[in-house]
Design an enzyme around this catalytic site. Structure first.
Site, PDB file in Angstrom:
ATOM      1  CB  ALA A  21      -0.890  -0.016   1.235  1.00 18.09           C
TER       2      ALA A  21
ATOM      3  N   GLY B  53       0.639  -5.199   0.816  1.00 18.81           N
ATOM      4  CA  GLY B  53      -0.534  -5.319  -0.053  1.00 18.81           C
ATOM      5  C   GLY B  53      -0.202  -5.987  -1.382  1.00 18.81           C
TER       6      GLY B  53
ATOM      7  CD  GLU C 215      -2.221  -7.879   2.843  1.00 16.40           C
ATOM      8  OE1 GLU C 215      -2.110  -6.712   2.401  1.00 16.40           O
ATOM      9  OE2 GLU C 215      -2.601  -8.132   3.997  1.00 16.40           O
TER      10      GLU C 215
ATOM     11  CD  GLU D 171       1.865  -5.639   5.656  1.00 15.76           C
ATOM     12  OE1 GLU D 171       2.701  -6.525   5.942  1.00 15.76           O
ATOM     13  OE2 GLU D 171       1.057  -5.749   4.720  1.00 15.76           O
TER      14      GLU D 171
HETATM   15  N1  CO8 Z   1       4.567   3.157  -0.763  1.00 16.49           N
HETATM   16  C1  CO8 Z   1       4.971   4.313  -1.334  1.00 16.49           C
HETATM   17  N2  CO8 Z   1       6.153   4.465  -1.966  1.00 16.49           N
HETATM   18  C2  CO8 Z   1       6.984   3.390  -2.029  1.00 16.49           C
HETATM   19  C3  CO8 Z   1       6.606   2.140  -1.463  1.00 16.49           C
HETATM   20  C4  CO8 Z   1       5.349   2.052  -0.814  1.00 16.49           C
HETATM   21  N3  CO8 Z   1       4.875   0.892  -0.281  1.00 16.49           N
HETATM   22  N4  CO8 Z   1       7.617   1.273  -1.663  1.00 16.49           N
HETATM   23  C5  CO8 Z   1       8.570   1.952  -2.346  1.00 16.49           C
HETATM   24  N5  CO8 Z   1       8.194   3.214  -2.557  1.00 16.49           N
HETATM   25  C6  CO8 Z   1       8.943   4.287  -3.252  1.00 16.49           C
HETATM   26  C7  CO8 Z   1      10.094   4.779  -2.416  1.00 16.49           C
HETATM   27  O1  CO8 Z   1       9.659   5.734  -1.480  1.00 16.49           O
HETATM   28  C8  CO8 Z   1      10.998   5.355  -3.473  1.00 16.49           C
HETATM   29  O2  CO8 Z   1      10.512   6.611  -3.853  1.00 16.49           O
HETATM   30  P1  CO8 Z   1      11.568   7.841  -4.079  1.00 16.49           P
HETATM   31  O3  CO8 Z   1      12.409   7.389  -5.249  1.00 16.49           O
HETATM   32  O4  CO8 Z   1      10.672   8.994  -4.408  1.00 16.49           O
HETATM   33  O5  CO8 Z   1      12.364   7.975  -2.835  1.00 16.49           O
HETATM   34  C9  CO8 Z   1      10.787   4.422  -4.654  1.00 16.49           C
HETATM   35  O6  CO8 Z   1       9.564   3.748  -4.416  1.00 16.49           O
HETATM   36  C10 CO8 Z   1      11.885   3.375  -4.784  1.00 16.49           C
HETATM   37  O7  CO8 Z   1      12.008   2.725  -3.530  1.00 16.49           O
HETATM   38  P2  CO8 Z   1      13.421   2.513  -2.782  1.00 16.49           P
HETATM   39  O8  CO8 Z   1      14.346   3.643  -3.094  1.00 16.49           O
HETATM   40  O9  CO8 Z   1      13.141   2.245  -1.345  1.00 16.49           O
HETATM   41  O10 CO8 Z   1      13.939   1.199  -3.538  1.00 16.49           O
HETATM   42  P3  CO8 Z   1      14.866   0.054  -2.959  1.00 16.49           P
HETATM   43  O11 CO8 Z   1      15.181  -0.839  -4.105  1.00 16.49           O
HETATM   44  O12 CO8 Z   1      15.986   0.618  -2.171  1.00 16.49           O
HETATM   45  O13 CO8 Z   1      13.921  -0.746  -1.908  1.00 16.49           O
HETATM   46  C11 CO8 Z   1      11.893  -1.839  -1.186  1.00 16.49           C
HETATM   47  C12 CO8 Z   1      12.807  -1.425  -2.386  1.00 16.49           C
HETATM   48  C13 CO8 Z   1      12.627  -2.864  -0.335  1.00 16.49           C
HETATM   49  C14 CO8 Z   1      10.641  -2.449  -1.789  1.00 16.49           C
HETATM   50  C15 CO8 Z   1      11.580  -0.593  -0.328  1.00 16.49           C
HETATM   51  O14 CO8 Z   1      11.113   0.441  -1.190  1.00 16.49           O
HETATM   52  C16 CO8 Z   1      10.532  -0.841   0.713  1.00 16.49           C
HETATM   53  O15 CO8 Z   1      10.829  -1.397   1.743  1.00 16.49           O
HETATM   54  N6  CO8 Z   1       9.268  -0.415   0.442  1.00 16.49           N
HETATM   55  C17 CO8 Z   1       8.189  -0.508   1.401  1.00 16.49           C
HETATM   56  C18 CO8 Z   1       7.654  -1.918   1.480  1.00 16.49           C
HETATM   57  C19 CO8 Z   1       6.576  -1.995   2.527  1.00 16.49           C
HETATM   58  O16 CO8 Z   1       6.768  -1.704   3.675  1.00 16.49           O
HETATM   59  N7  CO8 Z   1       5.364  -2.438   2.103  1.00 16.49           N
HETATM   60  C20 CO8 Z   1       4.231  -2.568   2.980  1.00 16.49           C
HETATM   61  C21 CO8 Z   1       3.401  -1.337   2.961  1.00 16.49           C
HETATM   62  S1  CO8 Z   1       2.054  -1.388   4.132  1.00 16.49           S
HETATM   63  C22 CO8 Z   1       0.867  -2.334   3.365  1.00 16.49           C
HETATM   64  O17 CO8 Z   1       1.041  -2.786   2.284  1.00 16.49           O
HETATM   65  C23 CO8 Z   1      -0.404  -2.548   4.124  1.00 16.49           C
HETATM   66  C24 CO8 Z   1      -1.463  -3.204   3.252  1.00 16.49           C
HETATM   67  C25 CO8 Z   1      -2.818  -2.807   3.697  1.00 16.49           C
HETATM   68  C26 CO8 Z   1      -3.908  -3.125   2.728  1.00 16.49           C
HETATM   69  C27 CO8 Z   1      -3.634  -2.804   1.279  1.00 16.49           C
HETATM   70  C28 CO8 Z   1      -4.610  -1.839   0.678  1.00 16.49           C
HETATM   71  C29 CO8 Z   1      -4.290  -1.524  -0.776  1.00 16.49           C
END
Ligand code: CO8
Length: 262
Positions: free
Chosen positions: A69, A113, A116, A136
Site C-alpha cells: 500500500a 498489499g 496480499e 508491515e
Molecule cells: N509506498 C509508497 N512508496 C513506495 C513504497 C510504498 N509501499 N515502496 C517503495 N516506494 C517508493 C520509495 O519511497 C521510493 O521513492 P523515491 O524514489 O521517491 O524515494 C521508490 O519507491 C523506490 O524505492 P526505494 O528507493 O526504497 O527502492 P529500494 O530498491 O531501495 O527498496 C523496497 C525497495 C525494499 C521495496 C523498499 O522500497 C521498501 O521497503 N518499500 C516498502 C515496502 C513496505 O513496507 N510495504 C508494505 C506497505 S504497508 C501495506 O502494504 C499494508 C497493506 C494494507 C492493505 C492494502 C490496501 C491496498
C-alpha cells in the site's frame, strides 16, 4: 479505456483471449494507492464481463509486482480516516468476486498489499527474481488485506508467523517450497509462461473453469464435509451442459473437443 496507474490489453488470437493488467506506478514500485486500486477493480470487472476474455493475468514491472500500500498516503491517516474509508475493502471485495481465473505473474517485490494481491489471485507464477513478504510490522502496523489470514492458509502457521513477525522477505525458491507460488520461471520467460497457462485455460469450457475455481475457493471457506457436498452438486450440474457432452464425445471419438460455452 485509459487509466492512470495501470495498463490493460488483450492478448491471444483464439476465440477467447487473455486480459492483461499491468500495474504501472514505476517510480513508486507500483505502490497500491486509491487510484490504482480503483482502476484495477474496474479493469478486472470489465474483463470478467467480456465474453471474449477467458482468463486474466495481473503483472507489475521487472523490479516490483507491488511494494505494498502507498505508505506516503497512509502516513497522514488517523484511526477514523482508516476506519471510515473503504480503501482497503472496496476493491479487494471486487477482486474476490471475479469469476474468471486470475493469474499473478510476479517479478521483483511483492510486499505487504502486493503480496496480499498475489494471494488473492488463483495461480501465482513467480520469476526467479520475485521476493515476497509482509513487512508491515516494520511500520508499526499489521497486514490489512488478508495477509494474516491467507498467508497461513498458503504456507502454514510457522512460516506465516516468521514472515509476519520478522517482516523478512522470502525469495521465489522459498515461496515455491512453501506453497505460495505454483511455478518459478526465469524472469525473461515470466509473461510467456503466464500467457501460455492463461491461453491453455481459455481452451476449456467456461462453466467448468468458473465452477472449478469456485469449488477450490470453497475449500478455504467451509468444513470439508460441506465443501465435498458443494463440489458434488456442482459436479452434477455440469452434466447439464453441452460442453460436457462435447468433451466426453470428443474423448470417445479420439478427437479434440470444441467447447462452445463461455
Ligand atoms: N509506498 C509508497 N512508496 C513506495 C513504497 C510504498 N509501499 N515502496 C517503495 N516506494 C517508493 C520509495 O519511497 C521510493 O521513492 P523515491 O524514489 O521517491 O524515494 C521508490 O519507491 C523506490 O524505492 P526505494 O528507493 O526504497 O527502492 P529500494 O530498491 O531501495 O527498496 C523496497 C525497495 C525494499 C521495496 C523498499 O522500497 C521498501 O521497503 N518499500 C516498502 C515496502 C513496505 O513496507 N510495504 C508494505 C506497505 S504497508 C501495506 O502494504 C499494508 C497493506 C494494507 C492493505 C492494502 C490496501 C491496498
Amino acid at each position: 479505456m485509459t487509466y492512470e496507474n495501470i495498463l490493460t490489453e488483450l492478448r491471444g488470437n483464439g476465440p477467447l483471449r487473455t486480459g492483461l493488467v499491468t500495474l504501472h506506478r514505476p517510480k513508486q514500485l507500483n505502490a497500491l494507492n486509491d487510484t490504482l486500486m480503483d482502476e484495477l477493480g474496474a479493469a478486472l470487472k470489465a474483463f470478467d464481463a467480456d465474453d471474449t476474455v477467458g482468463c486474466i493475468v495481473i503483472t507489475g514491472s521487472e523490479k516490483a509486482f507491488a511494494a505494498g500500500a502507498d505508505i506516503g498516503a497512509m502516513a497522514k491517516w488517523g484511526y477514523m480516516d482508516v476506519y471510515k474509508s473503504d480503501y482497503i475493502t472496496r476493491n479487494w471485495e471486487t477482486i474476490r468476486s471475479i469469476r474468471k481465473p486470475v493469474i499473478a505473474a510476479v517479478a521483483g517485490f511483492a510486499l505487504g498489499g502486493g503480496c496480499e494481491l498475489a494471494m488473492m489471485c488463483d495461480i501465482v507464477i513467480a520469476a526467479d527474481t520475485a521476493k515476497f513478504g509482509q513487512p508491515e510490522i516494520k511500520l508499526g502496523i499489521i497486514p490489512g488485506a488478508g495477509g494474516t489470514q491467507r498467508l497461513p492458509r498458503a504456507v502454514g502457521k510457522a512460516k506465516a508467523m516468521d514472515l509476519v513477525l520478522t517482516g523478512r522477505m522470502m525469495d521465489a525458491a522459498e515461496a515455491e517450497r512453501a506453497g505460495l507460488v505454483s511455478r518459478v520461471v526465469p524472469a525473461a520467460e515470466l509473461l510467456d509462461v503466464a500467457f501460455a497457462a492463461a491461453q491453455n485455460i481459455c481452451e476449456f469450457s467456461g462453466p467448468s473453469v468458473m465452477m472449478a475455481k469456485e469449488c477450490v475457493n470453497r475449500a478455504y471457506e467451509s468444513p470439508l464435509s460441506e465443501g465435498v457436498t458443494f463440489e458434488r452438486r456442482v459436479f452434477h450440474s455440469l452434466f447439464a451442459t453441452e460442453d460436457q457432452k462435447e468433451g466426453m464425445d470428443a474423448f470417445v471419438a479420439k478427437r479434440k473437443p470444441a467447447f462452445k460455452q463461455r
